[in-house]
Design an enzyme around this catalytic site. Structure first.
Site, short mmCIF file in Angstrom:
data_model
loop_
_atom_site.label_atom_id
_atom_site.label_comp_id
_atom_site.label_asym_id
_atom_site.label_seq_id
_atom_site.Cartn_x
_atom_site.Cartn_y
_atom_site.Cartn_z
N VAL A 6 -74.77 61.16 -22.69
CA VAL A 6 -73.42 61.27 -22.13
C VAL A 6 -73.28 60.56 -20.79
O VAL A 6 -72.18 60.49 -20.25
CB VAL A 6 -72.99 62.75 -21.98
CG1 VAL A 6 -72.82 63.39 -23.34
CG2 VAL A 6 -73.97 63.52 -21.11
N TYR A 7 -74.37 60.06 -20.21
CA TYR A 7 -74.25 59.35 -18.94
C TYR A 7 -73.47 58.05 -19.17
O TYR A 7 -73.86 57.20 -19.97
CB TYR A 7 -75.62 59.01 -18.36
CG TYR A 7 -76.42 60.19 -17.87
CD1 TYR A 7 -75.89 61.48 -17.86
CD2 TYR A 7 -77.73 60.03 -17.42
CE1 TYR A 7 -76.63 62.56 -17.40
CE2 TYR A 7 -78.47 61.10 -16.95
CZ TYR A 7 -77.93 62.36 -16.96
OH TYR A 7 -78.67 63.43 -16.51
N GLY A 8 -72.35 57.92 -18.48
CA GLY A 8 -71.51 56.74 -18.67
C GLY A 8 -70.98 56.63 -20.08
O GLY A 8 -70.74 55.52 -20.57
N ASP A 9 -70.81 57.79 -20.74
CA ASP A 9 -70.36 57.80 -22.15
C ASP A 9 -71.25 56.92 -23.03
O ASP A 9 -70.77 56.21 -23.91
CB ASP A 9 -68.90 57.32 -22.26
CG ASP A 9 -67.93 58.28 -21.58
OD1 ASP A 9 -68.20 59.50 -21.61
OD2 ASP A 9 -66.92 57.82 -21.03
N GLY A 10 -72.54 56.99 -22.78
CA GLY A 10 -73.49 56.17 -23.54
C GLY A 10 -73.85 54.88 -22.86
O GLY A 10 -74.81 54.20 -23.25
#
Length: 328
Positions: free
Chosen positions: A52-56
Protein backbone atom coordinates in the site's frame (compact mmCIF):
# COMPACT_ATOMS: atom_id res chain seq x y z
CA UNK A 1 27.56 -2.52 8.09
CA UNK A 2 27.25 -5.23 10.72
CA UNK A 3 24.62 -7.93 10.26
CA UNK A 4 22.25 -9.41 12.82
CA UNK A 5 20.08 -12.50 12.87
CA UNK A 6 16.39 -11.74 12.52
CA UNK A 7 14.98 -13.25 15.67
CA UNK A 8 15.74 -16.93 16.20
CA UNK A 9 16.20 -17.63 12.49
CA UNK A 10 19.12 -18.04 10.13
CA UNK A 11 18.22 -14.89 8.20
CA UNK A 12 20.74 -12.11 8.72
CA UNK A 13 19.94 -8.47 8.01
CA UNK A 14 21.86 -5.22 8.18
CA UNK A 15 21.32 -3.57 11.55
CA UNK A 16 19.75 -0.59 9.83
CA UNK A 17 17.00 -1.02 7.26
CA UNK A 18 15.88 1.31 4.48
CA UNK A 19 12.20 2.26 4.62
CA UNK A 20 10.22 3.17 1.50
CA UNK A 21 7.03 4.69 2.92
CA UNK A 22 7.28 7.79 0.70
CA UNK A 23 8.45 6.05 -2.48
CA UNK A 24 6.08 6.44 -5.39
CA UNK A 25 4.42 9.41 -3.69
CA UNK A 26 6.90 12.01 -2.41
CA UNK A 27 10.06 10.19 -3.57
CA UNK A 28 10.52 9.73 -7.31
CA UNK A 29 12.62 7.22 -9.22
CA UNK A 30 15.83 9.27 -9.37
CA UNK A 31 15.83 9.98 -5.63
CA UNK A 32 14.89 6.38 -4.83
CA UNK A 33 17.77 5.15 -6.99
CA UNK A 34 20.26 7.38 -5.15
CA UNK A 35 18.94 6.25 -1.78
CA UNK A 36 19.10 2.56 -2.64
CA UNK A 37 22.57 2.77 -4.14
CA UNK A 38 23.93 4.73 -1.15
CA UNK A 39 22.38 2.23 1.26
CA UNK A 40 23.77 -0.77 -0.64
CA UNK A 41 27.25 0.73 -0.96
CA UNK A 42 27.30 1.21 2.82
CA UNK A 43 26.62 -2.49 3.32
CA UNK A 44 22.88 -2.18 3.93
CA UNK A 45 20.77 -5.17 2.93
CA UNK A 46 17.27 -4.85 4.46
CA UNK A 47 14.78 -2.84 2.39
CA UNK A 48 11.28 -2.55 3.82
CA UNK A 49 8.19 -1.79 1.78
CA UNK A 50 4.47 -2.65 1.58
CA UNK A 51 1.85 -3.17 -1.08
CA UNK A 52 0.00 0.00 0.00
CA UNK A 53 2.99 2.37 0.10
CA UNK A 54 2.33 4.85 -2.68
CA UNK A 55 -0.62 2.66 -3.74
CA UNK A 56 1.88 0.09 -4.94
CA UNK A 57 4.29 2.69 -6.30
CA UNK A 58 6.97 1.91 -3.71
CA UNK A 59 7.15 -1.74 -4.73
CA UNK A 60 7.09 -0.80 -8.39
CA UNK A 61 9.99 1.63 -7.97
CA UNK A 62 12.02 -0.91 -6.02
CA UNK A 63 11.35 -3.52 -8.68
CA UNK A 64 12.60 -1.22 -11.43
CA UNK A 65 15.86 -0.69 -9.53
CA UNK A 66 16.61 -4.36 -8.90
CA UNK A 67 19.46 -5.85 -10.94
CA UNK A 68 19.76 -2.75 -13.10
CA UNK A 69 21.15 -0.80 -10.14
CA UNK A 70 21.58 -3.23 -7.23
CA UNK A 71 21.82 -7.02 -7.54
CA UNK A 72 18.71 -8.75 -6.21
CA UNK A 73 20.84 -11.29 -4.35
CA UNK A 74 22.42 -8.52 -2.26
CA UNK A 75 19.14 -7.36 -0.76
CA UNK A 76 16.76 -8.68 1.87
CA UNK A 77 13.42 -7.45 0.58
CA UNK A 78 10.61 -7.22 3.11
CA UNK A 79 7.08 -6.35 2.13
CA UNK A 80 3.67 -6.44 3.76
CA UNK A 81 0.07 -7.25 2.86
CA UNK A 82 -3.27 -6.93 4.60
CA UNK A 83 -4.02 -3.21 4.57
CA UNK A 84 -6.81 -2.18 2.21
CA UNK A 85 -7.98 1.28 1.05
CA UNK A 86 -11.55 0.60 2.13
CA UNK A 87 -13.31 2.97 4.55
CA UNK A 88 -15.48 0.09 5.77
CA UNK A 89 -12.61 -2.36 6.34
CA UNK A 90 -9.08 -1.14 6.94
CA UNK A 91 -7.51 -4.60 7.08
CA UNK A 92 -8.11 -7.85 5.24
CA UNK A 93 -5.92 -10.73 6.35
CA UNK A 94 -8.05 -13.44 4.77
CA UNK A 95 -6.18 -16.19 2.97
CA UNK A 96 -7.59 -15.16 -0.41
CA UNK A 97 -6.69 -11.50 -0.08
CA UNK A 98 -3.19 -12.12 1.29
CA UNK A 99 -2.17 -14.60 -1.38
CA UNK A 100 -3.56 -12.45 -4.17
CA UNK A 101 -1.72 -9.45 -2.71
CA UNK A 102 1.51 -11.46 -2.61
CA UNK A 103 1.24 -12.30 -6.30
CA UNK A 104 0.68 -8.62 -7.11
CA UNK A 105 3.66 -7.60 -4.96
CA UNK A 106 5.95 -10.06 -6.69
CA UNK A 107 4.92 -8.70 -10.07
CA UNK A 108 5.57 -5.09 -9.02
CA UNK A 109 8.86 -6.02 -7.37
CA UNK A 110 10.00 -7.87 -10.49
CA UNK A 111 11.10 -10.88 -8.46
CA UNK A 112 9.90 -14.43 -7.89
CA UNK A 113 10.28 -14.33 -4.10
CA UNK A 114 10.47 -11.97 -1.15
CA UNK A 115 12.83 -12.61 1.73
CA UNK A 116 10.37 -11.48 4.41
CA UNK A 117 6.60 -11.22 4.07
CA UNK A 118 4.63 -9.65 6.91
CA UNK A 119 0.95 -9.39 7.73
CA UNK A 120 0.51 -5.63 7.91
CA UNK A 121 -1.97 -5.59 10.79
CA UNK A 122 -4.30 -7.81 12.81
CA UNK A 123 -7.65 -8.43 11.15
CA UNK A 124 -10.40 -9.02 13.77
CA UNK A 125 -12.79 -10.26 11.08
CA UNK A 126 -10.60 -13.17 9.97
CA UNK A 127 -9.70 -16.17 12.15
CA UNK A 128 -6.02 -15.94 12.99
CA UNK A 129 -5.50 -19.56 11.92
CA UNK A 130 -6.64 -18.64 8.40
CA UNK A 131 -4.20 -15.73 8.28
CA UNK A 132 -1.32 -17.88 9.48
CA UNK A 133 -2.19 -20.64 7.02
CA UNK A 134 -1.66 -18.10 4.24
CA UNK A 135 1.90 -17.64 5.52
CA UNK A 136 2.40 -21.40 5.40
CA UNK A 137 1.16 -21.60 1.81
CA UNK A 138 3.38 -18.69 0.77
CA UNK A 139 6.51 -20.17 2.34
CA UNK A 140 5.72 -23.67 1.07
CA UNK A 141 5.37 -22.36 -2.48
CA UNK A 142 8.82 -20.73 -2.38
CA UNK A 143 7.41 -17.26 -2.97
CA UNK A 144 8.33 -16.26 0.59
CA UNK A 145 11.46 -17.20 2.52
CA UNK A 146 10.54 -15.90 6.01
CA UNK A 147 7.30 -14.63 7.53
CA UNK A 148 6.37 -12.09 10.16
CA UNK A 149 3.70 -9.72 11.39
CA UNK A 150 3.32 -5.99 11.88
CA UNK A 151 1.31 -3.86 14.30
CA UNK A 152 0.20 -6.85 16.40
CA UNK A 153 -0.30 -6.10 20.09
CA UNK A 154 1.21 -8.38 22.73
CA UNK A 155 -1.53 -11.00 22.99
CA UNK A 156 -1.97 -11.13 19.22
CA UNK A 157 1.76 -11.68 18.67
CA UNK A 158 1.93 -14.33 21.38
CA UNK A 159 -1.11 -16.16 20.05
CA UNK A 160 0.21 -16.14 16.48
CA UNK A 161 3.69 -17.31 17.47
CA UNK A 162 2.31 -20.03 19.74
CA UNK A 163 0.12 -21.38 16.93
CA UNK A 164 3.15 -21.49 14.66
CA UNK A 165 5.23 -23.28 17.29
CA UNK A 166 2.51 -25.81 18.14
CA UNK A 167 3.72 -28.11 15.36
CA UNK A 168 7.55 -27.89 15.48
CA UNK A 169 9.11 -28.31 12.06
CA UNK A 170 5.74 -28.35 10.33
CA UNK A 171 4.95 -24.67 10.57
CA UNK A 172 7.05 -21.64 9.74
CA UNK A 173 7.94 -19.79 12.92
CA UNK A 174 7.48 -16.03 12.94
CA UNK A 175 10.76 -14.28 12.23
CA UNK A 176 9.77 -10.69 12.93
CA UNK A 177 7.34 -8.14 14.21
CA UNK A 178 7.40 -4.59 12.89
CA UNK A 179 6.27 -1.90 15.33
CA UNK A 180 6.82 1.78 15.97
CA UNK A 181 9.55 2.19 18.58
CA UNK A 182 11.60 5.22 19.59
CA UNK A 183 12.41 7.41 22.56
CA UNK A 184 9.06 9.10 21.91
CA UNK A 185 7.09 5.87 21.58
CA UNK A 186 8.07 3.07 23.97
CA UNK A 187 4.69 1.38 24.19
CA UNK A 188 6.06 -1.88 22.77
CA UNK A 189 8.04 -2.36 25.98
CA UNK A 190 4.84 -3.11 27.89
CA UNK A 191 3.94 -6.43 26.22
CA UNK A 192 5.12 -6.73 22.62
CA UNK A 193 8.86 -6.61 23.23
CA UNK A 194 8.82 -9.04 26.19
CA UNK A 195 6.78 -11.47 24.08
CA UNK A 196 9.13 -11.09 21.12
CA UNK A 197 12.18 -11.69 23.30
CA UNK A 198 10.66 -14.78 24.87
CA UNK A 199 9.51 -16.22 21.55
CA UNK A 200 12.67 -15.43 19.59
CA UNK A 201 11.03 -12.91 17.26
CA UNK A 202 13.12 -10.02 15.95
CA UNK A 203 11.76 -6.49 16.33
CA UNK A 204 11.95 -4.14 13.34
CA UNK A 205 11.30 -0.64 14.72
CA UNK A 206 9.53 1.76 12.38
CA UNK A 207 9.76 5.54 12.93
CA UNK A 208 12.88 5.12 15.13
CA UNK A 209 13.40 8.89 14.99
CA UNK A 210 9.97 9.65 16.42
CA UNK A 211 8.52 10.51 12.99
CA UNK A 212 11.43 12.90 12.49
CA UNK A 213 10.90 14.87 15.70
CA UNK A 214 13.97 13.40 17.42
CA UNK A 215 16.23 15.03 14.83
CA UNK A 216 15.58 18.29 16.68
CA UNK A 217 14.24 20.19 13.71
CA UNK A 218 10.82 20.75 15.32
CA UNK A 219 12.11 22.21 18.60
CA UNK A 220 9.97 25.34 18.35
CA UNK A 221 6.91 23.29 17.50
CA UNK A 222 7.10 24.53 13.91
CA UNK A 223 7.59 22.38 10.84
CA UNK A 224 10.49 23.54 8.65
CA UNK A 225 9.95 23.69 4.89
CA UNK A 226 10.46 20.34 3.24
CA UNK A 227 9.90 18.34 6.42
CA UNK A 228 7.22 15.71 6.95
CA UNK A 229 5.45 18.06 9.32
CA UNK A 230 5.12 20.58 6.49
CA UNK A 231 3.57 17.98 4.18
CA UNK A 232 -0.19 18.07 3.87
CA UNK A 233 -0.34 14.28 3.89
CA UNK A 234 2.16 13.64 6.70
CA UNK A 235 1.54 16.59 9.04
CA UNK A 236 -1.12 14.67 11.04
CA UNK A 237 1.41 11.83 11.34
CA UNK A 238 3.96 14.14 13.04
CA UNK A 239 1.65 16.34 15.13
CA UNK A 240 1.11 13.92 18.07
CA UNK A 241 4.83 14.10 18.87
CA UNK A 242 5.04 17.87 19.16
CA UNK A 243 3.68 18.18 22.70
CA UNK A 244 5.46 19.36 25.85
CA UNK A 245 6.46 15.87 27.00
CA UNK A 246 8.08 15.16 23.65
CA UNK A 247 9.90 18.48 23.87
CA UNK A 248 11.57 17.43 27.13
CA UNK A 249 12.81 14.21 25.54
CA UNK A 250 14.12 16.06 22.47
CA UNK A 251 15.94 18.50 24.76
CA UNK A 252 17.62 15.58 26.55
CA UNK A 253 18.64 13.99 23.24
CA UNK A 254 20.08 17.32 22.07
CA UNK A 255 22.09 17.75 25.27
CA UNK A 256 23.48 14.22 24.91
CA UNK A 257 24.35 14.88 21.28
CA UNK A 258 26.19 18.08 22.16
CA UNK A 259 28.21 16.23 24.79
CA UNK A 260 29.21 13.51 22.34
CA UNK A 261 29.83 15.92 19.43
CA UNK A 262 27.26 14.11 17.27
CA UNK A 263 23.76 15.00 16.09
CA UNK A 264 20.45 14.30 17.86
CA UNK A 265 19.67 11.86 15.02
CA UNK A 266 22.76 9.82 15.93
CA UNK A 267 21.80 9.63 19.59
CA UNK A 268 18.17 8.70 18.99
CA UNK A 269 19.01 6.09 16.36
CA UNK A 270 21.83 4.48 18.34
CA UNK A 271 19.55 4.24 21.39
CA UNK A 272 16.83 2.26 19.61
CA UNK A 273 19.26 0.20 17.49
CA UNK A 274 20.93 -1.22 20.59
CA UNK A 275 17.80 -1.98 22.63
CA UNK A 276 17.33 -5.66 23.56
CA UNK A 277 15.42 -7.61 20.92
CA UNK A 278 15.88 -5.05 18.14
CA UNK A 279 17.10 -6.44 14.83
CA UNK A 280 17.11 -3.37 12.60
CA UNK A 281 15.47 0.07 12.89
CA UNK A 282 13.91 1.13 9.59
CA UNK A 283 15.07 4.56 8.42
CA UNK A 284 12.74 6.39 6.05
CA UNK A 285 15.17 8.99 4.71
CA UNK A 286 13.88 11.40 2.07
CA UNK A 287 17.29 12.52 0.80
CA UNK A 288 20.74 11.00 0.36
CA UNK A 289 22.07 13.53 2.87
CA UNK A 290 19.62 12.34 5.51
CA UNK A 291 20.41 8.71 4.77
CA UNK A 292 24.13 9.35 4.93
CA UNK A 293 23.75 10.91 8.36
CA UNK A 294 21.79 7.86 9.56
CA UNK A 295 24.33 5.43 8.10
CA UNK A 296 27.16 7.24 9.89
CA UNK A 297 25.75 6.04 13.23
CA UNK A 298 27.31 2.62 12.55
CA UNK A 299 30.37 3.21 14.75
CA UNK A 300 28.55 4.99 17.59
CA UNK A 301 27.76 3.25 20.86
CA UNK A 302 26.16 5.39 23.56
CA UNK A 303 27.87 5.49 26.96
CA UNK A 304 25.92 3.67 29.66
CA UNK A 305 25.27 6.83 31.67
CA UNK A 306 23.69 8.55 28.65
CA UNK A 307 21.51 5.52 27.98
CA UNK A 308 20.32 5.61 31.60
CA UNK A 309 19.53 9.31 31.38
CA UNK A 310 17.58 8.88 28.16
CA UNK A 311 15.75 5.88 29.62
CA UNK A 312 14.73 7.96 32.63
CA UNK A 313 13.49 11.03 30.75
CA UNK A 314 11.51 8.96 28.25
CA UNK A 315 10.26 6.21 30.57
CA UNK A 316 6.61 5.27 29.92
CA UNK A 317 4.30 4.89 32.88
CA UNK A 318 3.61 1.19 33.42
CA UNK A 319 1.67 0.34 36.54
CA UNK A 320 -0.64 -2.60 37.15
CA UNK A 321 -0.14 -5.36 36.10
CA UNK A 322 3.46 -4.55 35.17
CA UNK A 323 4.40 -3.27 38.59
CA UNK A 324 5.66 -5.84 41.11
CA UNK A 325 2.80 -5.97 43.60
CA UNK A 326 4.27 -8.81 45.67
CA UNK A 327 6.04 -6.35 47.92
CA UNK A 328 2.96 -4.22 48.58
Amino acid sequence: MDLRHLGRTGLRVSRLGLGTLTWGRDTGEQDAAELLKTFWEAGGTLVDTADVYGDGGAEYLLGRLLDGLVPRRDLVIATKAGSVPDPDRRFDASRGHLLSALDASLERLNTDYVDLWQVHAFDPETPMEETLQALEIAVGSGRVRYAGVSNFCGWQLAKAATWQLAAPGARTRLASTQMEYSLLQRGVEREVLPAALDLGIGLLPSSPLGRGVLTGKYRRGEAPAGSRGASEQLAPFVEPYLDEAAGRIVDAVTIAADGLAVTPLHVALAWVRDRPGVAAPLVGARTVHQLGEALSVEDLSLPEEICRALDDVSAPVHRYPDQDWSSL
